[in-house]
Design a protein around this motif. Structure first.
Motif, short mmCIF file in Angstrom:
data_model
loop_
_atom_site.label_atom_id
_atom_site.label_comp_id
_atom_site.label_asym_id
_atom_site.label_seq_id
_atom_site.Cartn_x
_atom_site.Cartn_y
_atom_site.Cartn_z
N GLY A 11 0.94 -1.19 0.00
CA GLY A 11 -0.05 -0.05 0.04
C GLY A 11 1.00 1.16 -0.08
O GLY A 11 2.00 1.23 -0.47
N VAL A 12 0.10 2.35 0.35
CA VAL A 12 0.84 3.70 0.59
C VAL A 12 2.40 3.59 1.31
O VAL A 12 3.31 4.00 0.84
CB VAL A 12 -0.01 4.95 0.99
N ILE A 13 2.08 3.17 2.41
CA ILE A 13 3.36 3.01 3.48
C ILE A 13 4.35 1.94 2.79
O ILE A 13 5.66 2.11 2.80
CB ILE A 13 3.09 2.47 4.81
N PRO A 128 11.31 -13.67 18.70
CA PRO A 128 11.03 -12.25 19.17
C PRO A 128 11.83 -11.39 19.39
O PRO A 128 11.84 -10.16 19.09
CB PRO A 128 10.28 -12.41 20.45
N GLU A 129 13.28 -11.91 19.26
CA GLU A 129 14.53 -11.09 19.46
C GLU A 129 14.66 -10.32 18.29
O GLU A 129 15.37 -8.85 18.27
CB GLU A 129 15.71 -11.78 19.73
N VAL A 130 13.96 -10.39 17.04
CA VAL A 130 14.51 -9.69 15.83
C VAL A 130 13.11 -8.87 15.19
O VAL A 130 13.01 -8.05 14.28
CB VAL A 130 14.65 -10.72 14.90
N LEU A 131 12.18 -8.97 16.07
CA LEU A 131 10.81 -8.44 15.54
C LEU A 131 10.57 -7.03 16.57
O LEU A 131 10.39 -7.18 17.78
CB LEU A 131 9.56 -9.39 15.90
N PHE A 132 10.50 -6.10 15.70
CA PHE A 132 10.25 -4.69 16.55
C PHE A 132 9.34 -3.97 15.70
O PHE A 132 9.00 -4.13 14.43
CB PHE A 132 11.72 -4.15 16.84
N VAL A 133 9.09 -2.88 16.21
CA VAL A 133 8.33 -1.62 15.51
C VAL A 133 9.29 -0.75 14.84
O VAL A 133 10.28 -0.17 15.50
CB VAL A 133 7.29 -0.88 16.61
N ALA A 134 8.97 -0.64 13.46
CA ALA A 134 9.53 0.46 12.84
C ALA A 134 8.85 1.14 12.02
O ALA A 134 8.30 1.10 10.94
CB ALA A 134 10.68 -0.02 11.96
N HIS A 135 8.05 2.56 12.91
CA HIS A 135 6.85 3.08 12.24
C HIS A 135 7.13 4.54 11.43
O HIS A 135 8.00 5.24 12.16
CB HIS A 135 6.06 3.45 13.40
N PRO A 136 7.10 4.25 10.33
CA PRO A 136 7.39 5.64 9.64
C PRO A 136 6.38 6.57 9.30
O PRO A 136 5.21 6.52 9.95
CB PRO A 136 7.79 4.85 8.01
N PHE A 137 6.52 7.86 8.48
CA PHE A 137 5.84 8.92 8.24
C PHE A 137 5.75 9.08 6.66
O PHE A 137 6.65 8.91 5.95
CB PHE A 137 5.91 9.86 9.11
N ASN A 138 4.44 9.18 6.54
CA ASN A 138 4.21 9.26 4.98
C ASN A 138 4.43 10.62 4.52
O ASN A 138 4.05 11.59 5.27
CB ASN A 138 2.67 8.87 4.60
N PRO A 139 5.09 10.84 3.27
CA PRO A 139 5.97 9.87 2.35
C PRO A 139 7.06 9.27 2.95
O PRO A 139 7.98 9.93 3.35
CB PRO A 139 6.11 10.48 1.03
N VAL A 140 7.06 7.82 3.06
CA VAL A 140 8.20 7.21 3.59
C VAL A 140 9.61 7.59 2.80
O VAL A 140 10.66 7.70 3.46
CB VAL A 140 8.14 5.68 3.70
N TYR A 141 9.62 7.88 1.61
CA TYR A 141 10.66 8.20 0.80
C TYR A 141 11.20 9.41 0.75
O TYR A 141 12.23 9.90 0.43
CB TYR A 141 10.46 7.82 -0.77
#
Length: 488
Positions: A11-13, A128-141
Protein backbone atom coordinates in the motif's frame (compact mmCIF):
# COMPACT_ATOMS: atom_id res chain seq x y z
CA UNK A 1 26.09 -7.93 -4.93
CA UNK A 2 23.24 -5.66 -3.80
CA UNK A 3 21.71 -6.15 -0.39
CA UNK A 4 18.10 -7.31 -0.29
CA UNK A 5 15.08 -5.99 1.60
CA UNK A 6 11.60 -7.48 1.58
CA UNK A 7 8.43 -5.42 1.83
CA UNK A 8 5.27 -7.21 2.95
CA UNK A 9 2.22 -5.17 1.96
CA UNK A 10 2.26 -2.86 -1.05
CA UNK A 11 0.00 0.00 0.00
CA UNK A 12 0.99 3.63 0.50
CA UNK A 13 3.40 2.87 3.36
CA UNK A 14 4.77 -0.36 1.89
CA UNK A 15 5.27 1.38 -1.45
CA UNK A 16 7.14 4.19 0.29
CA UNK A 17 9.43 1.68 2.02
CA UNK A 18 10.07 -0.08 -1.30
CA UNK A 19 10.98 3.23 -2.95
CA UNK A 20 13.27 4.27 -0.08
CA UNK A 21 15.24 1.00 -0.22
CA UNK A 22 15.32 0.82 -4.04
CA UNK A 23 16.61 4.36 -4.48
CA UNK A 24 19.24 3.64 -1.83
CA UNK A 25 20.63 0.84 -4.00
CA UNK A 26 18.99 -2.17 -2.33
CA UNK A 27 17.25 -4.94 -4.22
CA UNK A 28 13.64 -5.13 -3.09
CA UNK A 29 11.21 -8.02 -3.13
CA UNK A 30 7.53 -7.17 -2.55
CA UNK A 31 4.81 -9.56 -1.50
CA UNK A 32 1.18 -8.44 -1.66
CA UNK A 33 -1.67 -10.64 -2.94
CA UNK A 34 -3.47 -7.57 -4.30
CA UNK A 35 -3.23 -7.81 -8.14
CA UNK A 36 -3.08 -3.99 -8.22
CA UNK A 37 0.05 -3.87 -6.05
CA UNK A 38 2.53 -3.51 -8.97
CA UNK A 39 0.57 -0.55 -10.35
CA UNK A 40 0.23 1.13 -6.95
CA UNK A 41 3.90 0.69 -6.08
CA UNK A 42 4.86 1.85 -9.57
CA UNK A 43 3.01 5.12 -9.01
CA UNK A 44 4.61 5.67 -5.59
CA UNK A 45 8.01 4.84 -7.07
CA UNK A 46 7.50 7.36 -9.89
CA UNK A 47 6.85 10.08 -7.32
CA UNK A 48 9.88 9.01 -5.29
CA UNK A 49 12.18 9.04 -8.33
CA UNK A 50 11.14 12.64 -8.98
CA UNK A 51 11.50 13.73 -5.35
CA UNK A 52 14.16 11.93 -3.30
CA UNK A 53 17.14 12.69 -5.61
CA UNK A 54 16.33 16.40 -5.27
CA UNK A 55 17.38 16.23 -1.60
CA UNK A 56 20.84 14.83 -2.33
CA UNK A 57 23.99 16.79 -3.13
CA UNK A 58 26.00 13.68 -3.93
CA UNK A 59 25.20 11.14 -6.66
CA UNK A 60 22.48 8.64 -5.83
CA UNK A 61 23.59 4.99 -5.94
CA UNK A 62 22.44 2.83 -8.86
CA UNK A 63 18.82 1.89 -8.27
CA UNK A 64 18.20 -1.62 -6.96
CA UNK A 65 16.14 -4.31 -8.65
CA UNK A 66 12.41 -4.55 -7.87
CA UNK A 67 10.65 -7.93 -7.96
CA UNK A 68 7.17 -9.09 -6.96
CA UNK A 69 7.06 -12.49 -5.28
CA UNK A 70 4.16 -14.91 -5.58
CA UNK A 71 4.52 -16.14 -2.01
CA UNK A 72 6.12 -15.16 1.29
CA UNK A 73 8.76 -17.87 1.11
CA UNK A 74 10.21 -16.52 -2.15
CA UNK A 75 9.84 -12.93 -0.95
CA UNK A 76 11.96 -13.30 2.19
CA UNK A 77 14.64 -15.58 0.79
CA UNK A 78 18.12 -14.10 1.39
CA UNK A 79 16.65 -10.90 2.84
CA UNK A 80 18.74 -8.88 5.27
CA UNK A 81 15.82 -6.72 6.34
CA UNK A 82 12.05 -7.31 6.21
CA UNK A 83 9.42 -4.60 6.69
CA UNK A 84 5.79 -5.56 7.33
CA UNK A 85 3.11 -3.02 6.37
CA UNK A 86 -0.11 -5.07 6.34
CA UNK A 87 -3.48 -3.98 7.76
CA UNK A 88 -3.71 -3.13 11.45
CA UNK A 89 -5.22 -6.46 12.51
CA UNK A 90 -3.19 -8.30 15.11
CA UNK A 91 -4.31 -11.78 14.06
CA UNK A 92 -3.23 -11.03 10.47
CA UNK A 93 0.14 -9.76 11.62
CA UNK A 94 0.69 -12.87 13.75
CA UNK A 95 -0.06 -15.13 10.76
CA UNK A 96 2.32 -13.13 8.56
CA UNK A 97 5.12 -13.25 11.16
CA UNK A 98 4.71 -17.01 11.62
CA UNK A 99 5.14 -17.61 7.90
CA UNK A 100 8.04 -15.16 7.58
CA UNK A 101 9.95 -16.69 10.48
CA UNK A 102 9.34 -20.20 9.18
CA UNK A 103 11.54 -19.28 6.20
CA UNK A 104 13.74 -16.43 7.53
CA UNK A 105 13.86 -16.83 11.32
CA UNK A 106 16.89 -14.61 11.91
CA UNK A 107 16.17 -11.73 9.52
CA UNK A 108 15.46 -8.33 11.05
CA UNK A 109 11.69 -7.84 10.97
CA UNK A 110 10.25 -4.36 11.39
CA UNK A 111 6.57 -3.50 11.56
CA UNK A 112 5.08 -0.26 10.28
CA UNK A 113 2.31 -0.48 12.89
CA UNK A 114 1.13 2.86 14.23
CA UNK A 115 -0.69 1.43 17.24
CA UNK A 116 0.50 -1.96 18.46
CA UNK A 117 3.30 -2.36 20.96
CA UNK A 118 6.18 -4.70 20.05
CA UNK A 119 5.29 -7.05 22.90
CA UNK A 120 1.86 -7.53 21.29
CA UNK A 121 3.46 -8.27 17.94
CA UNK A 122 5.84 -10.78 19.52
CA UNK A 123 3.16 -12.82 21.36
CA UNK A 124 3.32 -15.81 19.01
CA UNK A 125 6.71 -15.18 17.44
CA UNK A 126 9.25 -18.02 17.22
CA UNK A 127 12.09 -15.46 17.40
CA UNK A 128 10.89 -12.31 19.18
CA UNK A 129 14.46 -10.98 19.45
CA UNK A 130 14.42 -9.73 15.83
CA UNK A 131 10.80 -8.47 15.69
CA UNK A 132 10.30 -4.79 16.52
CA UNK A 133 8.31 -1.70 15.57
CA UNK A 134 9.71 0.54 12.81
CA UNK A 135 6.96 3.11 12.38
CA UNK A 136 7.57 5.59 9.51
CA UNK A 137 5.71 8.67 8.31
CA UNK A 138 4.19 9.25 4.90
CA UNK A 139 5.80 9.83 2.44
CA UNK A 140 8.33 7.28 3.64
CA UNK A 141 10.69 8.08 0.76
CA UNK A 142 11.04 11.73 1.87
CA UNK A 143 10.39 12.07 5.62
CA UNK A 144 13.33 10.75 7.65
CA UNK A 145 11.59 9.89 10.94
CA UNK A 146 11.08 6.24 11.85
CA UNK A 147 10.14 5.32 15.42
CA UNK A 148 12.11 2.22 16.43
CA UNK A 149 10.40 0.54 19.37
CA UNK A 150 11.79 -2.63 20.97
CA UNK A 151 10.41 -4.65 23.87
CA UNK A 152 12.36 -6.30 26.70
CA UNK A 153 12.50 -9.46 24.55
CA UNK A 154 14.51 -7.80 21.80
CA UNK A 155 18.23 -8.34 21.32
CA UNK A 156 19.48 -4.75 21.55
CA UNK A 157 22.47 -5.55 19.33
CA UNK A 158 20.06 -6.53 16.55
CA UNK A 159 18.09 -3.34 17.17
CA UNK A 160 21.32 -1.37 16.67
CA UNK A 161 21.86 -3.25 13.40
CA UNK A 162 18.36 -2.26 12.29
CA UNK A 163 18.95 1.39 13.21
CA UNK A 164 22.18 1.40 11.20
CA UNK A 165 20.37 0.02 8.15
CA UNK A 166 17.75 2.75 8.50
CA UNK A 167 20.48 5.40 8.71
CA UNK A 168 22.09 3.93 5.60
CA UNK A 169 18.91 4.56 3.62
CA UNK A 170 18.72 8.16 4.88
CA UNK A 171 16.25 7.82 7.75
CA UNK A 172 16.35 9.07 11.33
CA UNK A 173 15.68 6.16 13.72
CA UNK A 174 14.16 7.57 16.90
CA UNK A 175 14.70 4.92 19.56
CA UNK A 176 11.58 4.87 21.75
CA UNK A 177 12.89 3.80 25.11
CA UNK A 178 9.59 2.56 26.55
CA UNK A 179 6.93 0.71 24.59
CA UNK A 180 3.58 2.48 24.66
CA UNK A 181 0.40 2.31 22.59
CA UNK A 182 0.77 4.46 19.42
CA UNK A 183 4.41 5.27 20.30
CA UNK A 184 5.34 8.99 20.49
CA UNK A 185 4.31 10.94 17.40
CA UNK A 186 0.90 9.38 16.85
CA UNK A 187 -0.08 9.86 20.49
CA UNK A 188 0.61 13.54 20.00
CA UNK A 189 -1.24 13.62 16.68
CA UNK A 190 -4.18 11.75 18.18
CA UNK A 191 -4.70 14.54 20.71
CA UNK A 192 -4.65 17.16 17.94
CA UNK A 193 -6.96 15.00 15.78
CA UNK A 194 -9.55 14.63 18.57
CA UNK A 195 -9.62 18.36 19.18
CA UNK A 196 -9.99 19.00 15.43
CA UNK A 197 -12.97 16.63 15.22
CA UNK A 198 -14.69 18.51 18.06
CA UNK A 199 -14.05 21.89 16.40
CA UNK A 200 -15.69 20.65 13.18
CA UNK A 201 -18.55 18.85 14.94
CA UNK A 202 -19.35 21.88 17.11
CA UNK A 203 -19.35 24.17 14.08
CA UNK A 204 -16.42 26.24 15.35
CA UNK A 205 -14.26 25.66 12.24
CA UNK A 206 -14.26 23.83 8.93
CA UNK A 207 -11.63 21.31 7.88
CA UNK A 208 -10.07 23.98 5.64
CA UNK A 209 -9.92 26.58 8.42
CA UNK A 210 -8.21 24.13 10.76
CA UNK A 211 -5.67 23.24 8.07
CA UNK A 212 -5.02 26.94 7.46
CA UNK A 213 -4.42 27.49 11.18
CA UNK A 214 -1.75 24.78 11.06
CA UNK A 215 0.02 25.59 7.80
CA UNK A 216 -0.10 29.39 8.21
CA UNK A 217 1.04 29.37 11.82
CA UNK A 218 2.32 26.84 14.32
CA UNK A 219 2.89 24.12 11.72
CA UNK A 220 5.71 26.19 10.25
CA UNK A 221 7.28 26.53 13.69
CA UNK A 222 6.89 22.85 14.53
CA UNK A 223 8.38 21.78 11.21
CA UNK A 224 11.76 23.28 12.04
CA UNK A 225 11.82 23.65 15.83
CA UNK A 226 9.41 21.14 17.33
CA UNK A 227 7.25 21.82 20.37
CA UNK A 228 9.52 22.40 23.36
CA UNK A 229 12.08 24.57 21.58
CA UNK A 230 9.19 26.62 20.16
CA UNK A 231 7.88 27.26 23.66
CA UNK A 232 11.37 27.90 25.02
CA UNK A 233 11.71 30.75 22.52
CA UNK A 234 8.20 31.93 23.48
CA UNK A 235 9.47 32.33 27.05
CA UNK A 236 11.82 35.08 25.89
CA UNK A 237 15.19 35.62 27.51
CA UNK A 238 14.02 33.91 30.70
CA UNK A 239 13.49 30.70 28.68
CA UNK A 240 11.36 27.68 29.46
CA UNK A 241 10.91 28.37 33.19
CA UNK A 242 9.28 31.70 32.41
CA UNK A 243 7.06 30.10 29.77
CA UNK A 244 5.92 27.39 32.20
CA UNK A 245 5.22 29.94 34.93
CA UNK A 246 3.28 32.17 32.56
CA UNK A 247 1.18 29.57 30.79
CA UNK A 248 1.15 26.72 33.31
CA UNK A 249 -2.05 27.89 35.07
CA UNK A 250 -4.04 27.58 31.83
CA UNK A 251 -3.56 23.81 31.95
CA UNK A 252 -6.35 23.67 34.53
CA UNK A 253 -8.72 25.68 32.35
CA UNK A 254 -11.40 23.71 30.46
CA UNK A 255 -10.07 24.64 27.04
CA UNK A 256 -9.92 21.22 25.43
CA UNK A 257 -12.00 18.07 25.18
CA UNK A 258 -8.87 15.96 25.14
CA UNK A 259 -10.28 13.15 27.29
CA UNK A 260 -13.61 13.15 25.51
CA UNK A 261 -14.26 11.75 22.03
CA UNK A 262 -17.11 12.84 19.75
CA UNK A 263 -19.46 10.02 18.83
CA UNK A 264 -18.06 8.39 15.71
CA UNK A 265 -21.17 7.98 13.57
CA UNK A 266 -22.26 8.44 9.96
CA UNK A 267 -23.22 12.04 10.63
CA UNK A 268 -19.69 12.94 11.76
CA UNK A 269 -18.10 11.00 8.89
CA UNK A 270 -20.31 12.73 6.31
CA UNK A 271 -19.61 16.13 7.87
CA UNK A 272 -15.83 15.69 7.79
CA UNK A 273 -15.74 14.00 4.38
CA UNK A 274 -18.05 16.59 2.82
CA UNK A 275 -15.94 19.51 4.02
CA UNK A 276 -12.75 17.75 2.93
CA UNK A 277 -14.18 17.15 -0.55
CA UNK A 278 -15.13 20.82 -0.81
CA UNK A 279 -11.66 21.81 0.36
CA UNK A 280 -9.50 19.80 -2.04
CA UNK A 281 -11.72 17.45 -4.04
CA UNK A 282 -10.82 19.30 -7.25
CA UNK A 283 -7.39 17.57 -7.15
CA UNK A 284 -6.56 13.90 -7.52
CA UNK A 285 -4.64 12.18 -4.74
CA UNK A 286 -1.61 11.82 -7.06
CA UNK A 287 -1.71 15.57 -7.78
CA UNK A 288 -1.82 16.28 -4.06
CA UNK A 289 1.08 13.89 -3.45
CA UNK A 290 3.22 15.69 -6.02
CA UNK A 291 2.38 19.11 -4.53
CA UNK A 292 3.18 17.75 -1.06
CA UNK A 293 6.49 16.30 -2.23
CA UNK A 294 7.65 19.50 -3.91
CA UNK A 295 6.73 21.55 -0.83
CA UNK A 296 8.58 19.11 1.42
CA UNK A 297 11.64 19.27 -0.84
CA UNK A 298 11.67 23.05 -0.49
CA UNK A 299 11.32 22.93 3.31
CA UNK A 300 13.89 20.19 3.72
CA UNK A 301 16.47 21.84 1.49
CA UNK A 302 16.17 25.10 3.48
CA UNK A 303 16.76 23.10 6.67
CA UNK A 304 19.66 21.34 4.96
CA UNK A 305 21.30 24.66 4.08
CA UNK A 306 21.22 25.52 7.79
CA UNK A 307 22.26 22.07 9.06
CA UNK A 308 19.14 22.06 11.21
CA UNK A 309 16.51 19.48 12.15
CA UNK A 310 15.66 17.06 9.36
CA UNK A 311 18.17 18.92 7.17
CA UNK A 312 21.00 17.70 9.39
CA UNK A 313 19.91 14.12 8.65
CA UNK A 314 20.18 14.86 4.92
CA UNK A 315 23.63 16.41 5.29
CA UNK A 316 24.85 13.47 7.38
CA UNK A 317 23.48 11.06 4.78
CA UNK A 318 25.30 12.91 1.98
CA UNK A 319 28.53 12.77 4.00
CA UNK A 320 28.08 9.05 4.62
CA UNK A 321 27.59 8.34 0.91
CA UNK A 322 30.53 10.56 -0.05
CA UNK A 323 32.77 8.75 2.45
CA UNK A 324 31.71 5.39 1.02
CA UNK A 325 32.52 6.45 -2.55
CA UNK A 326 35.61 4.82 -4.08
CA UNK A 327 38.80 6.83 -3.65
CA UNK A 328 39.73 8.93 -6.65
CA UNK A 329 42.40 7.43 -8.85
CA UNK A 330 43.84 8.22 -12.25
CA UNK A 331 41.51 6.77 -14.90
CA UNK A 332 42.77 5.06 -18.04
CA UNK A 333 44.26 7.61 -20.41
CA UNK A 334 43.06 6.11 -23.70
CA UNK A 335 39.83 8.15 -23.61
CA UNK A 336 38.55 11.42 -22.13
CA UNK A 337 38.67 11.23 -18.34
CA UNK A 338 35.30 10.63 -16.70
CA UNK A 339 35.72 12.67 -13.51
CA UNK A 340 32.40 13.98 -12.24
CA UNK A 341 28.96 12.58 -11.39
CA UNK A 342 26.29 15.21 -10.73
CA UNK A 343 22.57 15.51 -10.17
CA UNK A 344 20.26 18.30 -11.30
CA UNK A 345 18.96 19.89 -8.08
CA UNK A 346 16.01 22.24 -7.50
CA UNK A 347 18.28 25.30 -7.43
CA UNK A 348 19.59 24.40 -10.88
CA UNK A 349 16.18 24.78 -12.55
CA UNK A 350 14.77 27.82 -14.37
CA UNK A 351 11.14 28.82 -14.94
CA UNK A 352 10.88 26.40 -17.88
CA UNK A 353 11.78 23.46 -15.67
CA UNK A 354 15.17 23.05 -17.41
CA UNK A 355 18.67 23.41 -16.05
CA UNK A 356 19.51 27.12 -16.16
CA UNK A 357 22.50 28.52 -18.08
CA UNK A 358 24.66 29.28 -15.06
CA UNK A 359 24.50 25.65 -14.00
CA UNK A 360 26.04 24.45 -17.25
CA UNK A 361 29.12 26.45 -16.33
CA UNK A 362 28.84 25.20 -12.75
CA UNK A 363 28.83 21.63 -14.08
CA UNK A 364 31.95 22.35 -16.12
CA UNK A 365 33.63 23.86 -13.05
CA UNK A 366 32.93 20.63 -11.16
CA UNK A 367 34.79 18.75 -13.89
CA UNK A 368 37.63 21.26 -13.91
CA UNK A 369 37.99 21.10 -10.12
CA UNK A 370 38.05 17.31 -10.20
CA UNK A 371 40.76 17.40 -12.87
CA UNK A 372 42.88 19.93 -10.98
CA UNK A 373 42.59 17.80 -7.86
CA UNK A 374 43.70 14.78 -9.88
CA UNK A 375 46.92 16.48 -11.01
CA UNK A 376 47.71 17.89 -7.56
CA UNK A 377 46.44 21.46 -8.07
CA UNK A 378 43.56 21.26 -5.60
CA UNK A 379 42.75 23.22 -2.46
CA UNK A 380 46.11 22.66 -0.76
CA UNK A 381 47.86 23.94 -3.86
CA UNK A 382 45.64 27.04 -3.90
CA UNK A 383 46.31 27.64 -0.20
CA UNK A 384 50.03 27.71 -1.02
CA UNK A 385 49.47 30.67 -3.36
CA UNK A 386 49.19 29.09 -6.81
CA UNK A 387 46.15 28.26 -8.91
CA UNK A 388 44.74 27.87 -12.40
CA UNK A 389 42.40 30.69 -13.48
CA UNK A 390 39.95 30.37 -16.37
CA UNK A 391 40.84 32.89 -19.08
CA UNK A 392 38.35 31.89 -21.82
CA UNK A 393 35.30 29.63 -22.10
CA UNK A 394 33.09 28.58 -24.98
CA UNK A 395 29.95 26.62 -24.18
CA UNK A 396 27.58 24.85 -26.56
CA UNK A 397 24.13 23.92 -25.26
CA UNK A 398 23.24 20.63 -26.91
CA UNK A 399 20.44 19.20 -24.77
CA UNK A 400 18.08 19.81 -21.88
CA UNK A 401 18.45 18.53 -18.34
CA UNK A 402 15.61 18.40 -15.82
CA UNK A 403 15.22 18.02 -12.07
CA UNK A 404 16.76 14.82 -10.76
CA UNK A 405 18.66 13.98 -13.97
CA UNK A 406 22.01 12.28 -13.40
CA UNK A 407 24.85 13.94 -15.33
CA UNK A 408 28.43 12.93 -15.96
CA UNK A 409 31.36 15.18 -16.80
CA UNK A 410 34.48 14.19 -18.73
CA UNK A 411 37.56 16.12 -19.80
CA UNK A 412 39.99 15.83 -22.70
CA UNK A 413 43.26 17.74 -22.49
CA UNK A 414 43.87 19.50 -25.79
CA UNK A 415 47.20 20.98 -24.78
CA UNK A 416 49.30 22.28 -21.89
CA UNK A 417 52.59 23.95 -21.11
CA UNK A 418 54.12 25.52 -18.00
CA UNK A 419 51.56 28.34 -17.90
CA UNK A 420 48.54 27.23 -19.96
CA UNK A 421 45.99 24.44 -19.80
CA UNK A 422 43.57 23.83 -22.68
CA UNK A 423 40.58 21.60 -21.82
CA UNK A 424 37.51 20.26 -23.61
CA UNK A 425 34.66 19.02 -21.40
CA UNK A 426 31.55 17.03 -22.16
CA UNK A 427 28.47 17.06 -19.91
CA UNK A 428 26.22 14.08 -20.69
CA UNK A 429 22.96 12.50 -19.56
CA UNK A 430 22.56 8.78 -20.25
CA UNK A 431 25.38 9.01 -22.78
CA UNK A 432 23.73 11.84 -24.72
CA UNK A 433 25.46 15.24 -24.83
CA UNK A 434 23.92 18.06 -22.82
CA UNK A 435 26.76 20.55 -23.33
CA UNK A 436 30.39 20.89 -24.35
CA UNK A 437 32.70 23.48 -22.82
CA UNK A 438 36.10 24.47 -24.17
CA UNK A 439 38.32 26.35 -21.71
CA UNK A 440 41.74 27.95 -21.60
CA UNK A 441 43.22 28.26 -18.12
CA UNK A 442 46.28 30.22 -17.05
CA UNK A 443 48.53 29.27 -14.15
CA UNK A 444 48.72 32.17 -11.69
CA UNK A 445 50.73 33.27 -8.68
CA UNK A 446 47.79 34.38 -6.52
CA UNK A 447 50.01 36.42 -4.20
CA UNK A 448 51.66 38.56 -6.89
CA UNK A 449 48.70 38.48 -9.27
CA UNK A 450 50.51 37.33 -12.44
CA UNK A 451 51.08 34.20 -14.48
CA UNK A 452 53.88 31.89 -13.42
CA UNK A 453 55.16 28.38 -14.24
CA UNK A 454 53.27 25.47 -12.74
CA UNK A 455 54.94 23.50 -9.94
CA UNK A 456 57.13 20.64 -11.24
CA UNK A 457 55.19 18.00 -9.29
CA UNK A 458 51.91 19.11 -10.90
CA UNK A 459 53.50 19.21 -14.36
CA UNK A 460 54.79 15.68 -13.79
CA UNK A 461 51.24 14.43 -13.26
CA UNK A 462 49.84 16.52 -16.09
CA UNK A 463 52.33 15.61 -18.81
CA UNK A 464 51.39 11.90 -19.21
CA UNK A 465 47.75 12.90 -19.69
CA UNK A 466 48.73 15.53 -22.30
CA UNK A 467 50.81 12.95 -24.16
CA UNK A 468 48.10 10.29 -24.09
CA UNK A 469 45.31 12.66 -25.11
CA UNK A 470 47.36 13.98 -28.03
CA UNK A 471 46.61 10.64 -29.71
CA UNK A 472 42.83 11.02 -29.27
CA UNK A 473 40.64 12.38 -32.07
CA UNK A 474 40.23 16.13 -31.85
CA UNK A 475 36.65 17.03 -30.79
CA UNK A 476 34.90 18.45 -33.84
CA UNK A 477 33.62 21.47 -31.93
CA UNK A 478 36.98 22.75 -30.68
CA UNK A 479 37.97 26.27 -31.71
CA UNK A 480 34.42 27.36 -32.36
CA UNK A 481 33.35 30.96 -32.05
CA UNK A 482 29.92 32.37 -31.21
CA UNK A 483 27.60 32.25 -34.20
CA UNK A 484 29.67 29.78 -36.19
CA UNK A 485 27.54 27.24 -38.00
CA UNK A 486 27.56 23.75 -36.63
CA UNK A 487 29.67 21.25 -38.55
CA UNK A 488 27.73 18.47 -40.28
Amino acid sequence: MARKATIIGGGVIGGGWAARFLLSGWDVSVYDPDPEAPRKIGEVLANARAALPALADVPMPPEGRLTFANNLKDAVEDSEYIQESVSERIELKHRVYAEIQAHAPDALLGSSTSGYKPSQLQEKSTNPEVLFVAHPFNPVYLLPLVEVVPSPKNDLQRIEEAKEILREIGMYPLHVRKEIDAHIADRFLEAVWREALWLVKDGVATTEEIDEAIRMGFGLRWGQMGLFDTYRVAGGEAGMKHFMAQFGPCLSWPWTKLMDVPEFNDELVDLIAGQSDAQSGHMTIREMERIRDQNLIGFLRVLKERNWGAGKVLLDHDARRAAEAPAAKLPALDAPLLLSHMQVLPGWIDYNGHMTESRYLFASSEVTNAFLGLIGAGLDYVAAGRSYYTAESHIMHLGEARLGDALTGSVQVLGADEKRLHLFMRIERDGAPVATIEQMLLHVDTVNGGTCPVAPEVLAKLQPIVTAHAALPQPKDTGRYVGQRKSR
